[in-house]
Structures are given as C-alpha cells and as structure tokens.
Design a protein around this motif. Structure first.
Motif, PDB file in Angstrom:
ATOM      1  N   ASN A  44       0.857  -1.179   0.000  1.00  0.00           N
ATOM      2  CA  ASN A  44       0.000   0.000   0.000  1.00  0.00           C
ATOM      3  C   ASN A  44       0.890   1.224   0.000  1.00  0.00           C
ATOM      4  O   ASN A  44       1.728   1.399   0.894  1.00  0.00           O
ATOM      5  N   LEU A  45       0.733   2.039  -1.032  1.00  0.00           N
ATOM      6  CA  LEU A  45       1.537   3.248  -1.214  1.00  0.00           C
ATOM      7  C   LEU A  45       0.614   4.444  -1.069  1.00  0.00           C
ATOM      8  O   LEU A  45      -0.456   4.481  -1.670  1.00  0.00           O
TER       9      LEU A  45
ATOM     10  N   ASN B 175       2.507   4.989 -10.154  1.00  0.00           N
ATOM     11  CA  ASN B 175       1.562   6.013 -10.610  1.00  0.00           C
ATOM     12  C   ASN B 175       1.757   6.289 -12.116  1.00  0.00           C
ATOM     13  O   ASN B 175       0.789   6.400 -12.860  1.00  0.00           O
ATOM     14  N   LYS B 176       2.996   6.343 -12.571  1.00  0.00           N
ATOM     15  CA  LYS B 176       3.271   6.539 -13.989  1.00  0.00           C
ATOM     16  C   LYS B 176       2.839   5.337 -14.815  1.00  0.00           C
ATOM     17  O   LYS B 176       2.326   5.487 -15.922  1.00  0.00           O
ATOM     18  N   LEU B 177       3.056   4.147 -14.273  1.00  0.00           N
ATOM     19  CA  LEU B 177       2.688   2.917 -14.990  1.00  0.00           C
ATOM     20  C   LEU B 177       1.182   2.831 -15.247  1.00  0.00           C
ATOM     21  O   LEU B 177       0.757   2.376 -16.305  1.00  0.00           O
ATOM     22  N   ILE B 178       0.367   3.254 -14.294  1.00  0.00           N
ATOM     23  CA  ILE B 178      -1.078   3.047 -14.400  1.00  0.00           C
ATOM     24  C   ILE B 178      -1.818   4.300 -14.819  1.00  0.00           C
ATOM     25  O   ILE B 178      -3.036   4.261 -14.972  1.00  0.00           O
TER      26      ILE B 178
ATOM     27  N   PHE C   6      -4.577  -1.237  -7.871  1.00  0.00           N
ATOM     28  CA  PHE C   6      -5.746  -0.372  -7.722  1.00  0.00           C
ATOM     29  C   PHE C   6      -5.278   1.010  -7.288  1.00  0.00           C
ATOM     30  O   PHE C   6      -4.319   1.134  -6.535  1.00  0.00           O
ATOM     31  N   LYS C   7      -5.971   2.021  -7.781  1.00  0.00           N
ATOM     32  CA  LYS C   7      -5.611   3.391  -7.443  1.00  0.00           C
ATOM     33  C   LYS C   7      -6.867   4.136  -7.010  1.00  0.00           C
ATOM     34  O   LYS C   7      -7.931   3.955  -7.604  1.00  0.00           O
TER      35      LYS C   7
ATOM     36  N   ARG D 134      -3.896   6.697  -2.908  1.00  0.00           N
ATOM     37  CA  ARG D 134      -3.428   5.354  -2.548  1.00  0.00           C
ATOM     38  C   ARG D 134      -3.294   4.489  -3.793  1.00  0.00           C
ATOM     39  O   ARG D 134      -4.154   4.507  -4.672  1.00  0.00           O
ATOM     40  N   ILE D 135      -2.199   3.757  -3.819  1.00  0.00           N
ATOM     41  CA  ILE D 135      -2.015   2.706  -4.814  1.00  0.00           C
ATOM     42  C   ILE D 135      -1.868   1.408  -4.033  1.00  0.00           C
ATOM     43  O   ILE D 135      -0.973   1.284  -3.186  1.00  0.00           O
ATOM     44  N   ALA D 136      -2.778   0.478  -4.286  1.00  0.00           N
ATOM     45  CA  ALA D 136      -2.749  -0.820  -3.617  1.00  0.00           C
ATOM     46  C   ALA D 136      -2.333  -1.875  -4.636  1.00  0.00           C
ATOM     47  O   ALA D 136      -2.872  -1.937  -5.734  1.00  0.00           O
ATOM     48  N   ILE D 137      -1.362  -2.673  -4.260  1.00  0.00           N
ATOM     49  CA  ILE D 137      -0.836  -3.712  -5.147  1.00  0.00           C
ATOM     50  C   ILE D 137      -0.982  -5.048  -4.432  1.00  0.00           C
ATOM     51  O   ILE D 137      -0.580  -5.189  -3.274  1.00  0.00           O
TER      52      ILE D 137
END
Length: 155
Positions: A74-75, A151-154, A117-118, A85-88
């Motif tokens: 979780n970022l 964040n850049k990837l998605i 997920f973002k 939030r970015i959840a992986i």
C-alpha cells in the motif's frame, strides 16, 4: 496529547532539540533535573508537549508513506486535501518483504498475477492524524519513488 510520547531512544536522539525546547519554556538543566525528581506529572506533561511538537513537524513534512506485507503493498501520497493510494496485490506465493520478491515486482509490474488499484479520498480527520495512524499501524515514511513509479505505470 495529540499523538504519543516519543520513545526513550527518540528522546535521546533529539536531546539537543529537547534542550532548546526546554530553554524556550524557561527551564534550565538544573530546573529540569529538579522537576524530574520532584514532579513526575509536570515532567511527563513537558515531554508530551515536546513529543507533539516533534510529531507535528515530521508529519507536516511527510508526503509519502508505504506499507509492505508478504503479498501486498500500500503506497500513499498526501497532498493538502486528499490521500492518494495505490494498492498492489500479488496473486501467487511470493514474499515482497524479501529482496528477490520486491525485485520481481519492480521488474514485472504488469504481470497477470499483479493487481493494481488506485484511488483518492479526502481526509476524514486532520491530515497529520491520518498519517500518524498509518505509521502506528506499521507503515513507514517514504521518499515516494515507488509510489511515483507505479503512478506513472497506471496513469
């Protein structure tokens, strides 16, 4: 008290700052020694106020926090009005807490076994309190490189 008292180790590492803080309260070394001996409640109150000042300073400067578990990350990014939030989630037996597991994720972020997920939401309480809560639950301060990478990837 707004947060929690600093640990003994944190107080020791901030001894110069604490001495300056005591000076701003017109408390010299001899008086502080006497307060600690004779009035533990006042000493605790002073230490609590200093702890809150330190936590507020750290949390106000915090922009990123991250939390890793064996199969998820979780970022978080904190701006003025929202938490991002970015959840992986990894859907196979890998350990992101180990170097090779983390390296696999960074090399294979778009693998079919990786769900990303973002989302964003406004703060439900004071910004610094929400960051503090995440830290108390095991998150760590971060420079944000991993958040910005994903964040850049998605985006």
């Amino acid at each position: 008290m707004k947060y929690r008292q600093l640990t003994k180790e944190q107080f020791e590492s901030l001894h110069e700052e604490f001495a300056r803080f005591l000076a701003t309260q017109s408390i010299d070394v001899n008086e502080w020694t006497q307060i600690k001996k004779e009035n533990n409640k006042v000493a605790e109150d002073v230490m609590n106020v200093f702890s809150d000042v330190v936590w507020d300073d750290v949390l106000t400067k915090t922009k990123y926090v991250e939390h890793f578990s064996k199969t998820s990350v979780n970022l978080f990014k904190f701006d003025e009005i929202e938490i991002h939030r970015i959840a992986i989630k990894i859907n196979w037996d890998i350990n992101l807490l180990e170097q090779n597991g983390f390296e696999w994720l960074m090399k294979n972020p778009m693998d079919n076994s990786v769900d990303i997920f973002k989302g964003s939401k406004p703060y439900t309480s004071e910004r610094n309190l929400e960051i503090f809560d995440l830290l108390e639950k095991g998150s760590s301060l971060s420079k944000g490189e991993i958040f910005e990478y994903f964040n850049k990837l998605i985006s």
